[in-house]
Motif scaffolding. Structure first.
Motif, mmCIF file in Angstrom:
data_model
loop_
_atom_site.group_PDB
_atom_site.id
_atom_site.type_symbol
_atom_site.label_atom_id
_atom_site.label_comp_id
_atom_site.label_asym_id
_atom_site.label_seq_id
_atom_site.Cartn_x
_atom_site.Cartn_y
_atom_site.Cartn_z
ATOM 1 N N ARG A 1 4.223 59.792 72.994
ATOM 2 C CA ARG A 1 4.324 58.790 71.938
ATOM 3 C C ARG A 1 2.935 58.359 71.487
ATOM 4 O O ARG A 1 2.643 58.301 70.279
ATOM 5 C CB ARG A 1 5.118 57.575 72.423
ATOM 6 C CG ARG A 1 5.270 56.490 71.357
ATOM 7 C CD ARG A 1 5.989 55.257 71.877
ATOM 8 N NE ARG A 1 5.380 54.678 73.056
ATOM 9 C CZ ARG A 1 4.261 53.940 73.070
ATOM 10 N NH1 ARG A 1 3.615 53.708 71.946
ATOM 11 N NH2 ARG A 1 3.790 53.456 74.196
ATOM 12 N N LEU A 2 2.045 58.083 72.435
ATOM 13 C CA LEU A 2 0.667 57.700 72.087
ATOM 14 C C LEU A 2 -0.038 58.810 71.313
ATOM 15 O O LEU A 2 -0.754 58.546 70.342
ATOM 16 C CB LEU A 2 -0.130 57.370 73.352
ATOM 17 C CG LEU A 2 0.237 56.098 74.082
ATOM 18 C CD1 LEU A 2 -0.458 56.050 75.439
ATOM 19 C CD2 LEU A 2 -0.142 54.885 73.255
ATOM 20 N N PHE B 1 -9.945 65.406 68.212
ATOM 21 C CA PHE B 1 -9.823 64.226 67.368
ATOM 22 C C PHE B 1 -10.760 64.360 66.176
ATOM 23 O O PHE B 1 -11.833 64.951 66.294
ATOM 24 C CB PHE B 1 -10.229 62.962 68.138
ATOM 25 C CG PHE B 1 -9.237 62.515 69.166
ATOM 26 C CD1 PHE B 1 -8.409 61.432 68.921
ATOM 27 C CD2 PHE B 1 -9.136 63.159 70.389
ATOM 28 C CE1 PHE B 1 -7.499 61.004 69.872
ATOM 29 C CE2 PHE B 1 -8.233 62.736 71.347
ATOM 30 C CZ PHE B 1 -7.411 61.651 71.094
ATOM 31 N N ARG B 2 -10.362 63.768 65.060
ATOM 32 C CA ARG B 2 -11.252 63.661 63.897
ATOM 33 C C ARG B 2 -11.291 62.193 63.519
ATOM 34 O O ARG B 2 -10.285 61.618 63.096
ATOM 35 C CB ARG B 2 -10.746 64.503 62.731
ATOM 36 C CG ARG B 2 -11.730 64.495 61.577
ATOM 37 C CD ARG B 2 -11.345 65.464 60.500
ATOM 38 N NE ARG B 2 -12.406 65.509 59.509
ATOM 39 C CZ ARG B 2 -12.637 66.520 58.720
ATOM 40 N NH1 ARG B 2 -11.880 67.594 58.779
ATOM 41 N NH2 ARG B 2 -13.606 66.478 57.856
ATOM 42 N N CYS B 3 -12.459 61.572 63.714
ATOM 43 C CA CYS B 3 -12.615 60.148 63.439
ATOM 44 C C CYS B 3 -14.105 59.841 63.256
ATOM 45 O O CYS B 3 -14.952 60.679 63.512
ATOM 46 C CB CYS B 3 -11.991 59.298 64.537
ATOM 47 S SG CYS B 3 -12.077 59.949 66.203
ATOM 48 N N ALA C 1 -0.489 60.568 63.743
ATOM 49 C CA ALA C 1 -0.005 59.972 62.491
ATOM 50 C C ALA C 1 -1.092 59.143 61.809
ATOM 51 O O ALA C 1 -1.112 59.040 60.580
ATOM 52 C CB ALA C 1 1.224 59.104 62.764
ATOM 53 N N ARG C 2 -2.003 58.574 62.581
ATOM 54 C CA ARG C 2 -3.136 57.821 62.010
ATOM 55 C C ARG C 2 -4.252 58.751 61.552
ATOM 56 O O ARG C 2 -5.260 58.296 61.012
ATOM 57 C CB ARG C 2 -3.687 56.830 63.038
ATOM 58 C CG ARG C 2 -2.765 55.678 63.360
ATOM 59 C CD ARG C 2 -3.465 54.635 64.222
ATOM 60 N NE ARG C 2 -3.927 55.146 65.501
ATOM 61 C CZ ARG C 2 -3.209 55.179 66.625
ATOM 62 N NH1 ARG C 2 -1.961 54.717 66.620
ATOM 63 N NH2 ARG C 2 -3.734 55.648 67.744
ATOM 64 N N GLY C 3 -4.108 60.059 61.783
ATOM 65 C CA GLY C 3 -5.124 61.022 61.367
ATOM 66 C C GLY C 3 -6.231 61.218 62.385
ATOM 67 O O GLY C 3 -7.240 61.846 62.074
ATOM 68 N N GLU C 4 -6.057 60.714 63.595
ATOM 69 C CA GLU C 4 -7.098 60.814 64.624
ATOM 70 C C GLU C 4 -6.945 62.115 65.417
ATOM 71 O O GLU C 4 -7.768 63.026 65.288
ATOM 72 C CB GLU C 4 -7.024 59.606 65.563
ATOM 73 C CG GLU C 4 -7.221 58.291 64.848
ATOM 74 C CD GLU C 4 -6.693 57.093 65.616
ATOM 75 O OE1 GLU C 4 -6.959 55.974 65.151
ATOM 76 O OE2 GLU C 4 -6.020 57.260 66.660
ATOM 77 N N MET C 5 -5.914 62.217 66.248
ATOM 78 C CA MET C 5 -5.717 63.432 67.037
ATOM 79 C C MET C 5 -5.221 64.540 66.115
ATOM 80 O O MET C 5 -4.243 64.371 65.392
ATOM 81 C CB MET C 5 -4.731 63.213 68.184
ATOM 82 C CG MET C 5 -4.655 64.418 69.117
ATOM 83 S SD MET C 5 -3.459 64.289 70.472
ATOM 84 C CE MET C 5 -4.169 62.990 71.463
ATOM 85 N N GLN C 6 -5.919 65.666 66.156
ATOM 86 C CA GLN C 6 -5.559 66.805 65.322
ATOM 87 C C GLN C 6 -4.711 67.809 66.099
ATOM 88 O O GLN C 6 -3.775 68.383 65.564
ATOM 89 C CB GLN C 6 -6.817 67.494 64.792
ATOM 90 C CG GLN C 6 -7.756 66.568 64.040
ATOM 91 C CD GLN C 6 -7.150 66.035 62.774
ATOM 92 O OE1 GLN C 6 -6.823 66.797 61.882
ATOM 93 N NE2 GLN C 6 -6.973 64.730 62.697
#
Length: 100
Positions: free
Chosen positions: A26-27, A54-56, A33-38
């Motif tokens: 879930r995490l 991750f992309r951040c 969904a927030r665009g962080e973990m690719q």
């Protein structure tokens, strides 16, 4: 920018993960969904580690993921590392570099 999150698993990871897996996933999907973990997943044969991309803008979202992850909080992950990854090749590269 990209970041790699590398987890080292406890030897009994496969036997212990079940009770924590839904919360972990879930995490991960919320981060995606927030665009962080690719991308993310376990490395197999042997099943002793996982790698997440991750992309951040900073490592803060990666650090927040680690702090909330039940795998880390419950000792299934024995060691973790966050590394900035300089991506230079590919359509998703954050620093595309072509030969001259």
């Amino acid at each position: 920018m990209h970041f790699l999150l590398c987890y080292d698993y406890a030897p009994d990871y496969a036997q212990r993960r079940g009770q924590f897996r839904d919360e972990h996933l879930r995490l991960a999907w919320e981060s995606q969904a927030r665009g962080e973990m690719q991308l993310g997943g376990a490395v197999d044969d042997p099943l002793d580690m996982a790698v997440m991309v991750f992309r951040c803008d900073s490592s803060a979202p990666v650090e927040a993921f680690v702090a909330a992850d039940p795998y880390v909080r419950n000792g299934i992950v024995t060691r973790w590392r966050i590394r900035r990854w300089h991506t230079v090749v590919g359509i998703e590269a954050t620093e595309p570099t072509r030969p001259r």
